[in-house]
Scaffold this active site. Structure first.
Site, PDB file in Angstrom:
ATOM      1  N   ASP A 184      19.769   4.339   1.707  1.00 22.73           N
ATOM      2  CA  ASP A 184      19.548   2.931   1.354  1.00 22.73           C
ATOM      3  C   ASP A 184      20.073   2.024   2.462  1.00 22.73           C
ATOM      4  O   ASP A 184      19.452   1.034   2.824  1.00 22.73           O
ATOM      5  CB  ASP A 184      20.260   2.569   0.038  1.00 22.73           C
ATOM      6  CG  ASP A 184      19.348   2.710  -1.171  1.00 22.73           C
ATOM      7  OD1 ASP A 184      18.457   3.589  -1.143  1.00 22.73           O
ATOM      8  OD2 ASP A 184      19.521   1.946  -2.141  1.00 22.73           O
ATOM      9  N   ASP A 217      22.212   9.757  -0.403  1.00 21.05           N
ATOM     10  CA  ASP A 217      21.716   8.685  -1.272  1.00 21.05           C
ATOM     11  C   ASP A 217      22.162   7.340  -0.722  1.00 21.05           C
ATOM     12  O   ASP A 217      21.364   6.407  -0.562  1.00 21.05           O
ATOM     13  CB  ASP A 217      22.259   8.900  -2.692  1.00 21.05           C
ATOM     14  CG  ASP A 217      21.806   7.802  -3.636  1.00 21.05           C
ATOM     15  OD1 ASP A 217      20.601   7.479  -3.618  1.00 21.05           O
ATOM     16  OD2 ASP A 217      22.651   7.260  -4.369  1.00 21.05           O
ATOM     17  N   TYR A 248      25.915  15.478  -7.937  1.00 21.87           N
ATOM     18  CA  TYR A 248      24.839  15.180  -8.884  1.00 21.87           C
ATOM     19  C   TYR A 248      24.671  16.264  -9.941  1.00 21.87           C
ATOM     20  O   TYR A 248      24.164  15.997 -11.023  1.00 21.87           O
ATOM     21  CB  TYR A 248      23.503  15.026  -8.137  1.00 21.87           C
ATOM     22  CG  TYR A 248      23.259  13.657  -7.572  1.00 21.87           C
ATOM     23  CD1 TYR A 248      24.055  13.161  -6.544  1.00 21.87           C
ATOM     24  CD2 TYR A 248      22.218  12.866  -8.050  1.00 21.87           C
ATOM     25  CE1 TYR A 248      23.815  11.905  -6.010  1.00 21.87           C
ATOM     26  CE2 TYR A 248      21.979  11.611  -7.520  1.00 21.87           C
ATOM     27  CZ  TYR A 248      22.774  11.137  -6.501  1.00 21.87           C
ATOM     28  OH  TYR A 248      22.524   9.897  -5.980  1.00 21.87           O
ATOM     29  N   ASP A 306      32.236   7.866   6.750  1.00 22.13           N
ATOM     30  CA  ASP A 306      32.613   6.447   6.864  1.00 22.13           C
ATOM     31  C   ASP A 306      32.222   5.895   8.230  1.00 22.13           C
ATOM     32  O   ASP A 306      31.670   4.799   8.348  1.00 22.13           O
ATOM     33  CB  ASP A 306      34.113   6.246   6.563  1.00 22.13           C
ATOM     34  CG  ASP A 306      35.019   7.263   7.223  1.00 22.13           C
ATOM     35  OD1 ASP A 306      34.509   8.229   7.842  1.00 22.13           O
ATOM     36  OD2 ASP A 306      36.253   7.121   7.134  1.00 22.13           O
ATOM     37  N   LYS A 321      32.655  14.706   5.200  1.00 15.53           N
ATOM     38  CA  LYS A 321      34.010  14.166   5.088  1.00 15.53           C
ATOM     39  C   LYS A 321      34.964  15.353   5.175  1.00 15.53           C
ATOM     40  O   LYS A 321      35.760  15.635   4.275  1.00 15.53           O
ATOM     41  CB  LYS A 321      34.134  13.416   3.745  1.00 15.53           C
ATOM     42  CG  LYS A 321      35.386  12.583   3.593  1.00 15.53           C
ATOM     43  CD  LYS A 321      35.396  11.313   4.441  1.00 15.53           C
ATOM     44  CE  LYS A 321      36.748  10.643   4.356  1.00 15.53           C
ATOM     45  NZ  LYS A 321      36.880   9.491   5.272  1.00 15.53           N
TER      46      LYS A 321
HETATM   47  C1  IPM Z   1      17.165   8.031  -5.015  1.00 14.53           C
HETATM   48  C2  IPM Z   1      17.641   7.349  -6.266  1.00 14.53           C
HETATM   49  C3  IPM Z   1      18.063   8.408  -7.289  1.00 14.53           C
HETATM   50  C4  IPM Z   1      19.212   9.198  -6.684  1.00 14.53           C
HETATM   51  C5  IPM Z   1      18.430   7.859  -8.666  1.00 14.53           C
HETATM   52  C6  IPM Z   1      17.311   7.036  -9.259  1.00 14.53           C
HETATM   53  C7  IPM Z   1      18.852   8.944  -9.611  1.00 14.53           C
HETATM   54  O1  IPM Z   1      18.668   6.456  -5.986  1.00 14.53           O
HETATM   55  O2  IPM Z   1      16.192   8.792  -5.079  1.00 14.53           O
HETATM   56  O3  IPM Z   1      17.755   7.799  -3.971  1.00 14.53           O
HETATM   57  O4  IPM Z   1      20.362   8.774  -6.802  1.00 14.53           O
HETATM   58  O5  IPM Z   1      18.955  10.236  -6.093  1.00 14.53           O
HETATM   59 MG    MG Z   2      19.083   6.234  -3.931  1.00 12.95          MG
END
Ligand code: IPM
Ligand code: MG
Length: 354
Positions: free
Chosen positions: A251, A247, A142, A223, A190
């Protein structure tokens, strides 16, 4: 206690869900005798529209003089679909994380037992799952330099950089959290391919040996971890990982709970922390009073516990959220074929339970 809270509603449904969390905090203040002062700042697309900067200096100054930050969401489709946009709302979030030093992102995944049927995963797989994802937030791909394009524009590159110090300070957080939980940390990396991952392993092992040998430590390739998270999530207690892996995996892990609208998070720095729901700005629902405010309300609970040491108050909020879900006072994402309630109605119900 007297505390100043910077409130950054952001874009999309941000203002609606934040309003509920503020209401809940005000209720807690009255009930437990605390004085919370709220001051609003702009961030994201709304800040670009207003002053051309997704994280203006004024907002940064407000954050710096506050005891904690409550944040909604950022993002607007008008920027997502425009590859030529020079400034993007997301840059505001990244700039905020970096300039406030919010290096540890804590994402607890705690399913509500009454919603277990709502998860797309089989009940027997997710029963008993309860994990904390600890994601490094200010390093890795990032932020690594160099990044960009070759002169002819046909090649693009990002750089993944981590230093021992960066790894160590986040690993300390993970071990400390494990102490208060079930005493186990899984480092996800990894290391069979990446040099940065090998530094992670080396550093985490050293720290473990030095200070945390009573904590169970194991290692998993990312993975494999992606697969284990949906086949056997109960295996994990604290899942420690770098920025991009965290990240993606957080999710993925959100499906365990059946709704991403339920998951809070904390972004913790040395002296200051920010609290936000893990979901995005859900622009399709903006202004409709239908978004689920629970993730933001639970983020406010995390703020009370982690930044202000108000464990009892945080538990009261969590209990009230549980109550709303159990009694079916929920927004449409959770209502299935039953009656659904508006964002404000859910917020008010939660306040009434406190
Ligand atoms: C998160 C989001 C952010 C990230 C984006 C919006 C930049 O997906 O907070 O997980 O990738 O960190
Ligand atoms: Mg995210």
């Amino acid at each position: 206690m007297k505390k100043k809270i910077a409130v950054l509603p952001g874009d999309g449904i941000g203002p609606e869900i934040i309003a509920q969390a503020v209401k809940v905090l005000e209720t807690v203040g009255k009930r437990y005798n605390h004085e919370f002062e709220f001051e609003e700042g702009i961030v994201g697309a709304c800040a670009i529209d207003e002053c051309g900067d997704p994280y203006p200096l004024k907002t940064h100054e407000l954050c710096m003089e506050s005891d904690a930050i409550l944040f909604g969401a950022i993002g607007d489709p008008k920027y997502d679909n425009n590859p030529n946009a020079k400034v993007r709302p997301e840059q505001g979030l990244l700039k905020m994380r970096k300039s406030l030093g919010l290096f540890a992102n804590l994402r607890p995944i705690e399913p509500f037992s009454c919603l277990i049927e709502r998860s797309p995963l089989k009940k027997e797989r997710i029963e008993g799952a309860n994990l904390m994802i600890v994601r490094e937030l200010t390093g890795g791909l990032y932020f690594g330099e160099p990044r960009g394009r070759s002169e002819n524009g046909n090649v693009a590159f990002d750089t993944c950089v981590y230093s021992k110090d960066e790894i160590r300070r986040i690993a300390v957080k993970a071990f400390e959290l494990a102490k208060m939980r079930r005493g186990s940390v899984t480092l996800v990396d990894k290391a069979n391919v990446l040099a940065t991952s090998r530094l992670w392993r080396e550093t985490v092992k050293e720290l473990h040996k030095e200070l945390y040998s009573d904590i169970e430590l194991d290692f998993m390739f990312v993975d494999n971890a992606a697969m284990q998270l949906v086949t056997a999530p109960g295996k994990f207690d604290v899942l420690l990982t770098e920025n991009l892996f965290g990240d993606i995996l957080s999710d993925e892990a959100s499906v365990i709970t059946g709704s991403i609208g339920l998951l809070p998070s904390a972004s913790v720095g040395e002296n200051l922390s920010l609290y936000e729901p893990i979901h995005g700005s859900y622009p399709q629902a903006k202004g409709k009073n239908i978004a689920n405010p629970v993730a933001t309300i639970l983020s406010a609970a995390m703020m009370l516990e982690y930044s202000f040491g108000m464990k009892q108050e945080a538990d009261a909020i969590k209990q009230a959220c549980r109550e709303s879900i159990e009694q079916g006072i929920v927004t449409e994402d959770l209502a299935a074929d039953k009656q659904s309630y508006s964002t404000t109605e859910v917020g008010e119900f939660i306040c009434s339970q406190i």
